[in-house]
Design a protein around this motif. Structure first.
Motif, PDB file in Angstrom:
ATOM      1  N   ASN A  11      -5.687  -3.124   5.577  1.00  0.00           N
ATOM      2  CA  ASN A  11      -5.391  -2.605   6.989  1.00  0.00           C
ATOM      3  C   ASN A  11      -6.405  -1.754   7.442  1.00  0.00           C
ATOM      4  O   ASN A  11      -6.858  -0.753   6.747  1.00  0.00           O
ATOM      5  CB  ASN A  11      -4.093  -1.653   6.814  1.00  0.00           C
ATOM      6  N   SER A  33      -6.966   2.362   2.439  1.00  0.00           N
ATOM      7  CA  SER A  33      -6.836   3.307   1.398  1.00  0.00           C
ATOM      8  C   SER A  33      -6.989   2.658   0.270  1.00  0.00           C
ATOM      9  O   SER A  33      -6.981   1.206  -0.125  1.00  0.00           O
ATOM     10  CB  SER A  33      -5.255   3.746   1.415  1.00  0.00           C
ATOM     11  N   CYS A  57      -6.262   1.797   7.702  1.00  0.00           N
ATOM     12  CA  CYS A  57      -6.025   2.660   6.248  1.00  0.00           C
ATOM     13  C   CYS A  57      -6.986   2.477   5.543  1.00  0.00           C
ATOM     14  O   CYS A  57      -7.595   3.760   5.182  1.00  0.00           O
ATOM     15  CB  CYS A  57      -4.556   2.118   5.908  1.00  0.00           C
ATOM     16  N   CYS A  82      -6.714  -1.264   0.372  1.00  0.00           N
ATOM     17  CA  CYS A  82      -5.981  -1.680   1.560  1.00  0.00           C
ATOM     18  C   CYS A  82      -6.695  -2.376   2.624  1.00  0.00           C
ATOM     19  O   CYS A  82      -7.627  -2.002   3.063  1.00  0.00           O
ATOM     20  CB  CYS A  82      -4.938  -0.438   1.955  1.00  0.00           C
ATOM     21  N   CYS A  94       0.008   3.109   3.552  1.00  0.00           N
ATOM     22  CA  CYS A  94       0.423   2.793   5.131  1.00  0.00           C
ATOM     23  C   CYS A  94       1.647   1.801   4.915  1.00  0.00           C
ATOM     24  O   CYS A  94       2.225   1.454   5.875  1.00  0.00           O
ATOM     25  CB  CYS A  94      -0.387   1.982   5.530  1.00  0.00           C
ATOM     26  N   CYS A 123       0.852  -1.263  -0.037  1.00  0.00           N
ATOM     27  CA  CYS A 123      -0.044  -0.150  -0.013  1.00  0.00           C
ATOM     28  C   CYS A 123       0.976   1.344  -0.060  1.00  0.00           C
ATOM     29  O   CYS A 123       1.653   1.384   0.853  1.00  0.00           O
ATOM     30  CB  CYS A 123      -0.681   0.130   1.193  1.00  0.00           C
TER      31      CYS A 123
HETATM   32 ZN   LIG Z   1      -2.918   1.061   3.395  1.00  0.00          ZN
END
Ligand SMILES: [Zn+2]
Length: 90
Positions: free
Chosen positions: A72, A77, A75, A70, A23, A20
């Motif tokens: 996470n 994202s 995140c 992403c 992050c 990513c």
């Molecule tokens: Zn991320």
């Protein structure tokens, strides 16, 4: 005749590892591809040009997904594929 008429289509999932950009976490992503396998025989109604194109047609895969998400939880994202390759010949 549309070039897609030369092929049988099948969706496939391939896993790939990306980092990513936000992050920096590296994760495995499930990426959807469309596998186009040339039909064994030329579909009916094709012109001379279609026949020539069909003879040269090769199996290939097209990437369906444009964006990665992403995983996470802090995140989440959304980012574009780091490589821009969307078609792969088999
Ligand atoms: Zn991320």
């Amino acid at each position: 005749m549309d070039e897609r008429d030369y092929y049988l289509e099948k969706q496939e999932i391939k896993s790939a590892t990306f980092t990513c950009p936000k992050c920096r976490q590296t994760s495995d992503f499930q990426v959807r591809w469309l596998r186009r396998t040339r039909k064994r025989e030329m579909p009916r109604g094709g012109s001379e040009l279609d026949r020539a194109k069909f003879a040269k047609a090769r199996d290939y895969m097209v990437r369906v997904d444009d964006m990665l998400f992403c995983p996470n939880p802090r995140c989440r994202s959304r980012f574009e594929f780091p490589n821009s390759q969307t078609v792969v010949f088999i």
